[in-house]
Design an enzyme around this catalytic site. Structure first.
Site, mmCIF file in Angstrom:
data_model
loop_
_atom_site.group_PDB
_atom_site.id
_atom_site.type_symbol
_atom_site.label_atom_id
_atom_site.label_comp_id
_atom_site.label_asym_id
_atom_site.label_seq_id
_atom_site.Cartn_x
_atom_site.Cartn_y
_atom_site.Cartn_z
ATOM 1 N N THR A 82 5.694 5.808 -2.158
ATOM 2 C CA THR A 82 5.367 5.456 -0.785
ATOM 3 C C THR A 82 4.989 6.681 0.031
ATOM 4 O O THR A 82 5.412 7.799 -0.295
ATOM 5 C CB THR A 82 6.586 4.758 -0.140
ATOM 6 O OG1 THR A 82 6.394 4.666 1.266
ATOM 7 C CG2 THR A 82 7.883 5.540 -0.376
ATOM 8 N N ASP A 83 4.256 6.453 1.117
ATOM 9 C CA ASP A 83 3.932 7.579 2.013
ATOM 10 C C ASP A 83 5.175 8.068 2.770
ATOM 11 O O ASP A 83 5.191 9.169 3.310
ATOM 12 C CB ASP A 83 2.816 7.196 2.991
ATOM 13 C CG ASP A 83 3.139 6.003 3.880
ATOM 14 O OD1 ASP A 83 4.249 5.433 3.765
ATOM 15 O OD2 ASP A 83 2.266 5.628 4.704
ATOM 16 N N GLU A 84 6.237 7.236 2.788
ATOM 17 C CA GLU A 84 7.423 7.598 3.575
ATOM 18 C C GLU A 84 8.126 8.837 3.037
ATOM 19 O O GLU A 84 8.901 9.474 3.749
ATOM 20 C CB GLU A 84 8.400 6.417 3.652
ATOM 21 C CG GLU A 84 7.783 5.212 4.315
ATOM 22 C CD GLU A 84 8.800 4.208 4.849
ATOM 23 O OE1 GLU A 84 9.990 4.542 4.914
ATOM 24 O OE2 GLU A 84 8.377 3.097 5.195
ATOM 25 N N TYR A 104 16.103 5.031 2.343
ATOM 26 C CA TYR A 104 15.060 4.460 1.479
ATOM 27 C C TYR A 104 14.108 5.553 1.002
ATOM 28 O O TYR A 104 13.881 5.725 -0.205
ATOM 29 C CB TYR A 104 14.274 3.363 2.222
ATOM 30 C CG TYR A 104 12.958 3.011 1.560
ATOM 31 C CD1 TYR A 104 12.925 2.355 0.333
ATOM 32 C CD2 TYR A 104 11.737 3.358 2.156
ATOM 33 C CE1 TYR A 104 11.716 2.053 -0.289
ATOM 34 C CE2 TYR A 104 10.526 3.055 1.548
ATOM 35 C CZ TYR A 104 10.516 2.402 0.324
ATOM 36 O OH TYR A 104 9.310 2.108 -0.290
ATOM 37 N N LYS A 144 13.354 7.145 -2.773
ATOM 38 C CA LYS A 144 12.032 7.114 -3.417
ATOM 39 C C LYS A 144 11.572 8.539 -3.752
ATOM 40 O O LYS A 144 10.972 8.779 -4.796
ATOM 41 C CB LYS A 144 10.999 6.430 -2.501
ATOM 42 C CG LYS A 144 11.203 4.940 -2.291
ATOM 43 C CD LYS A 144 10.983 4.112 -3.546
ATOM 44 C CE LYS A 144 9.534 4.081 -3.991
ATOM 45 N NZ LYS A 144 9.369 3.187 -5.189
HETATM 46 P P1 NAD Z 1 9.771 -5.985 -2.833
HETATM 47 O O1 NAD Z 1 11.102 -5.698 -2.251
HETATM 48 O O2 NAD Z 1 8.955 -7.097 -2.302
HETATM 49 O O3 NAD Z 1 9.918 -6.235 -4.410
HETATM 50 C C1 NAD Z 1 10.760 -5.479 -5.222
HETATM 51 C C2 NAD Z 1 10.936 -6.202 -6.540
HETATM 52 O O4 NAD Z 1 11.767 -5.388 -7.386
HETATM 53 C C3 NAD Z 1 11.643 -7.562 -6.410
HETATM 54 O O5 NAD Z 1 10.974 -8.525 -7.181
HETATM 55 C C4 NAD Z 1 13.032 -7.296 -6.964
HETATM 56 O O6 NAD Z 1 13.636 -8.443 -7.543
HETATM 57 C C5 NAD Z 1 12.757 -6.225 -7.989
HETATM 58 N N1 NAD Z 1 13.933 -5.385 -8.275
HETATM 59 C C6 NAD Z 1 14.763 -4.805 -7.377
HETATM 60 N N2 NAD Z 1 15.751 -4.147 -8.014
HETATM 61 C C7 NAD Z 1 15.511 -4.296 -9.351
HETATM 62 C C8 NAD Z 1 16.166 -3.829 -10.530
HETATM 63 N N3 NAD Z 1 17.279 -3.090 -10.450
HETATM 64 N N4 NAD Z 1 15.651 -4.153 -11.723
HETATM 65 C C9 NAD Z 1 14.531 -4.921 -11.814
HETATM 66 N N5 NAD Z 1 13.884 -5.400 -10.739
HETATM 67 C C10 NAD Z 1 14.363 -5.086 -9.516
HETATM 68 O O7 NAD Z 1 8.985 -4.604 -2.763
HETATM 69 P P2 NAD Z 1 7.426 -4.316 -2.572
HETATM 70 O O8 NAD Z 1 7.127 -4.251 -1.123
HETATM 71 O O9 NAD Z 1 6.651 -5.216 -3.446
HETATM 72 O O10 NAD Z 1 7.353 -2.826 -3.139
HETATM 73 C C11 NAD Z 1 7.149 -2.592 -4.523
HETATM 74 C C12 NAD Z 1 7.147 -1.096 -4.765
HETATM 75 O O11 NAD Z 1 6.107 -0.473 -4.011
HETATM 76 C C13 NAD Z 1 8.442 -0.396 -4.357
HETATM 77 O O12 NAD Z 1 8.704 0.617 -5.291
HETATM 78 C C14 NAD Z 1 8.122 0.206 -3.001
HETATM 79 O O13 NAD Z 1 8.902 1.369 -2.772
HETATM 80 C C15 NAD Z 1 6.650 0.555 -3.180
HETATM 81 N N6 NAD Z 1 5.838 0.561 -1.943
HETATM 82 C C16 NAD Z 1 5.852 -0.512 -1.101
HETATM 83 C C17 NAD Z 1 5.020 -0.509 0.025
HETATM 84 C C18 NAD Z 1 4.966 -1.682 0.972
HETATM 85 O O14 NAD Z 1 4.322 -1.589 2.009
HETATM 86 N N7 NAD Z 1 5.595 -2.810 0.670
HETATM 87 C C19 NAD Z 1 4.193 0.594 0.271
HETATM 88 C C20 NAD Z 1 4.228 1.680 -0.622
HETATM 89 C C21 NAD Z 1 5.036 1.634 -1.730
HETATM 90 O O1 DAU Z 2 4.865 3.056 4.518
HETATM 91 C C1 DAU Z 2 5.168 2.359 3.352
HETATM 92 C C2 DAU Z 2 6.416 1.542 3.555
HETATM 93 O O2 DAU Z 2 6.076 0.455 4.399
HETATM 94 C C3 DAU Z 2 7.021 1.038 2.249
HETATM 95 O O3 DAU Z 2 7.410 2.129 1.460
HETATM 96 C C4 DAU Z 2 8.225 0.132 2.530
HETATM 97 O O4 DAU Z 2 8.723 -0.412 1.316
HETATM 98 C C5 DAU Z 2 7.764 -1.000 3.433
HETATM 99 O O5 DAU Z 2 8.854 -1.829 3.766
HETATM 100 C C6 DAU Z 2 7.123 -0.449 4.710
HETATM 101 O O6 DAU Z 2 8.114 0.219 5.519
HETATM 102 P P1 DAU Z 2 8.183 0.038 7.113
HETATM 103 O O7 DAU Z 2 9.540 0.365 7.572
HETATM 104 O O8 DAU Z 2 7.048 0.757 7.761
HETATM 105 O O9 DAU Z 2 7.859 -1.543 7.224
HETATM 106 P P2 DAU Z 2 8.488 -2.681 8.168
HETATM 107 O O10 DAU Z 2 7.655 -3.900 7.995
HETATM 108 O O11 DAU Z 2 9.963 -2.799 7.994
HETATM 109 O O12 DAU Z 2 8.238 -2.103 9.629
HETATM 110 C C7 DAU Z 2 6.937 -1.788 10.106
HETATM 111 C C8 DAU Z 2 7.091 -1.190 11.496
HETATM 112 O O13 DAU Z 2 7.510 -2.226 12.392
HETATM 113 C C9 DAU Z 2 8.144 -0.101 11.603
HETATM 114 O O14 DAU Z 2 7.711 0.887 12.522
HETATM 115 C C10 DAU Z 2 9.371 -0.812 12.153
HETATM 116 C C11 DAU Z 2 8.774 -1.920 13.007
HETATM 117 N N1 DAU Z 2 9.541 -3.176 13.078
HETATM 118 C C12 DAU Z 2 9.910 -3.766 11.897
HETATM 119 C C13 DAU Z 2 10.632 -4.959 11.897
HETATM 120 C C14 DAU Z 2 11.056 -5.596 10.599
HETATM 121 C C15 DAU Z 2 9.842 -3.778 14.297
HETATM 122 O O15 DAU Z 2 9.476 -3.249 15.369
HETATM 123 N N2 DAU Z 2 10.532 -4.948 14.295
HETATM 124 C C16 DAU Z 2 10.958 -5.567 13.146
HETATM 125 O O16 DAU Z 2 11.612 -6.633 13.214
#
Ligand code: NAD
Ligand code: DAU
Length: 357
Positions: free
Chosen positions: A137-139, A163, A167
């Site tokens: 992730t970019d985080e 988190y 990562k």
């Molecule tokens: P998500 O939470 O929707 O899905 C995670 C999946 O992993 C789920 O299906 C869960 O059951 C499975 N999982 C969790 N723990 C596990 C374990 N111990 N063994 C096997 N499976 C397990 O997450 P997402 O948003 O789809 O993110 C997927 C990946 O991409 C993550 O690694 C996250 O850090 C990364 N990522 C997400 C975003 C985003 O915006 N969502 C952006 C950049 C990177």
């Molecule tokens: O940048 C990549 C990341 O993006 C991934 O690595 C994470 O897995 C993914 O969850 C996401 O993280 P964020 O924290 O940015 O996403 P989230 O949807 O939780 O929040 C987006 C923005 O909105 C953040 O600045 C917090 C804000 N927010 C979020 C929620 C859930 C609110 O203001 N209210 C809310 O209820």
């Protein structure tokens, strides 16, 4: 049947994972795709209904932290590629429960790496033709000021939340396995994804659903934090490209050059949902509720994905306006999917399904 490749995609029942699984299963009938998922609260097999009967698809319910199971699966399926998406992914949960994040994201990644290393070293061809791909992730880069700067692949890791710390730690282990053992690893760091099948704890699906039900929209702080949004299918396309053509031991940033202040994005969501539900413009603005800010809330993320464009030719295919319209329509059209989750019914279904196995 003898497959050309046997690829394990972990976390395939989650948000991004289901799009990656779908793309690989349909685009590469010559590959066997093994979707390994623990089915935590975030994993949902309903996300994969359309491919669950494909001949080249196998689902395995397992935990990436279970070393013996991972060793067994590498052997059974002769895995030669891993795309690790399995993780705890929600920042707010990591603030409440950092241990689970360290366990899954750090120890789980290390367990997978070690199982891959031992299995591949013992194979006739060693590391040749193998690839371990970590989805990051970019985080991990920390936070930017409002100064136009972007995260590049050379930006130092400076994670702030539990988190992102977990990562970042996982990424360090991935690099260590390359640098120490010569394992063929690769990492990508992506910005915020949006699109169908995202768990409704995250901003966009949560807000769409709340607007539909006339419930408050909890904006953290003033809503001035900035995120860079990418349509999830474009992320899956990038993963496909990097898996096949990325340089071993390298890192690529993936992002949309699409920065939005939360409050401005929220207004776009409100406008789109109101229009599609036939409400008058501005109808749901009254639902905006400013709440206590997230602890340690990173101010701004913005990804420079020029390297991926220049070296591998990847660019987002969807403009944001089109992507957000598609996304809102999808959630409104798939209310049954949403209700299944918000009612908790989907978890009960898995409990019953796996109780006797
Ligand atoms: P998500 O939470 O929707 O899905 C995670 C999946 O992993 C789920 O299906 C869960 O059951 C499975 N999982 C969790 N723990 C596990 C374990 N111990 N063994 C096997 N499976 C397990 O997450 P997402 O948003 O789809 O993110 C997927 C990946 O991409 C993550 O690694 C996250 O850090 C990364 N990522 C997400 C975003 C985003 O915006 N969502 C952006 C950049 C990177
Ligand atoms: O940048 C990549 C990341 O993006 C991934 O690595 C994470 O897995 C993914 O969850 C996401 O993280 P964020 O924290 O940015 O996403 P989230 O949807 O939780 O929040 C987006 C923005 O909105 C953040 O600045 C917090 C804000 N927010 C979020 C929620 C859930 C609110 O203001 N209210 C809310 O209820």
């Amino acid at each position: 049947m003898e497959y050309k490749r046997n690829i394990m995609i972990t976390g395939g029942a989650g948000f991004i994972g289901n799009h990656v699984v779908r793309l690989f299963v349909t685009k590469y009938p010559e590959y066997h795709i093994i979707n390994l998922d623990k089915l935590t609260y975030a994993g949902n097999l309903a996300n994969l209904k359309d491919v669950e009967n494909a001949p080249n698809y196998t689902f395995v319910k397992a935990d990436i932290c279970d070393f013996d199971k991972m060793m067994e699966l590498f052997k059974t399926y002769q895995i030669d590629g891993v795309i690790n998406l399995a993780a705890e992914s929600h920042v707010d949960r990591s603030i409440k429960d950092p241990f689970t994040f360290a366990h899954t994201n750090v120890m789980g990644t290390l367990t997978l790496l070690q199982a891959a290393k031992l299995s591949w070293e013992a194979s006739a061809t060693g590391f040749e033709g193998k690839r371990y791909y970590q989805i990051s992730t970019d985080e991990v880069y920390g936070a930017l000021a409002f100064d136009g700067t972007l995260f590049t692949e050379d930006t130092k890791y400076l994670p702030h939340s539990p988190y992102s710390a977990s990562k970042a730690s996982a990424d360090h282990f991935v690099r260590a396995f390359h640098d120490t053992y010569g394992m063929p690893t690769i990492i990508t760091n992506c910005s915020n994804n949006y699109g169908p099948y995202q768990f409704p704890e995250k901003l966009i699906p949560l807000f769409i659903n709340n607007i539909r039900h006339g419930k408050p929209l909890p904006v953290y702080g003033k809503g001035e934090n900035v995120r860079d949004w990418l349509y999830v299918v474009d992320h899956a396309r990038a993963i496909d490209l990097v898996f096949h053509e990325g340089k071993t031991a390298d890192t690529y940033n993936i992002g949309g050059f699409n920065e939005w202040k939360n409050i401005d994005l929220i207004k776009v969501i409100i406008k789109t949902v109101d229009r599609l539900l036939g409400y008058e413009e501005g109808h749901s603005l009254k639902l905006i509720t400013h709440v206590t800010d997230r602890k340690g809330h990173d101010l701004r993320y913005a990804i420079d994905s020029t390297k991926l464009k220049n070296e591998l030719g990847w660019e987002p295919s969807l403009q944001f306006e089109e992507g957000i319209e598609k996304t809102v329509r999808w959630y409104l059209d798939n209310q049954a999917w949403m209700d299944h989750i918000t009612s908790g019914a989907y978890q009960k279904y898995y409990e019953d399904m796996y109780k006797n196995r």
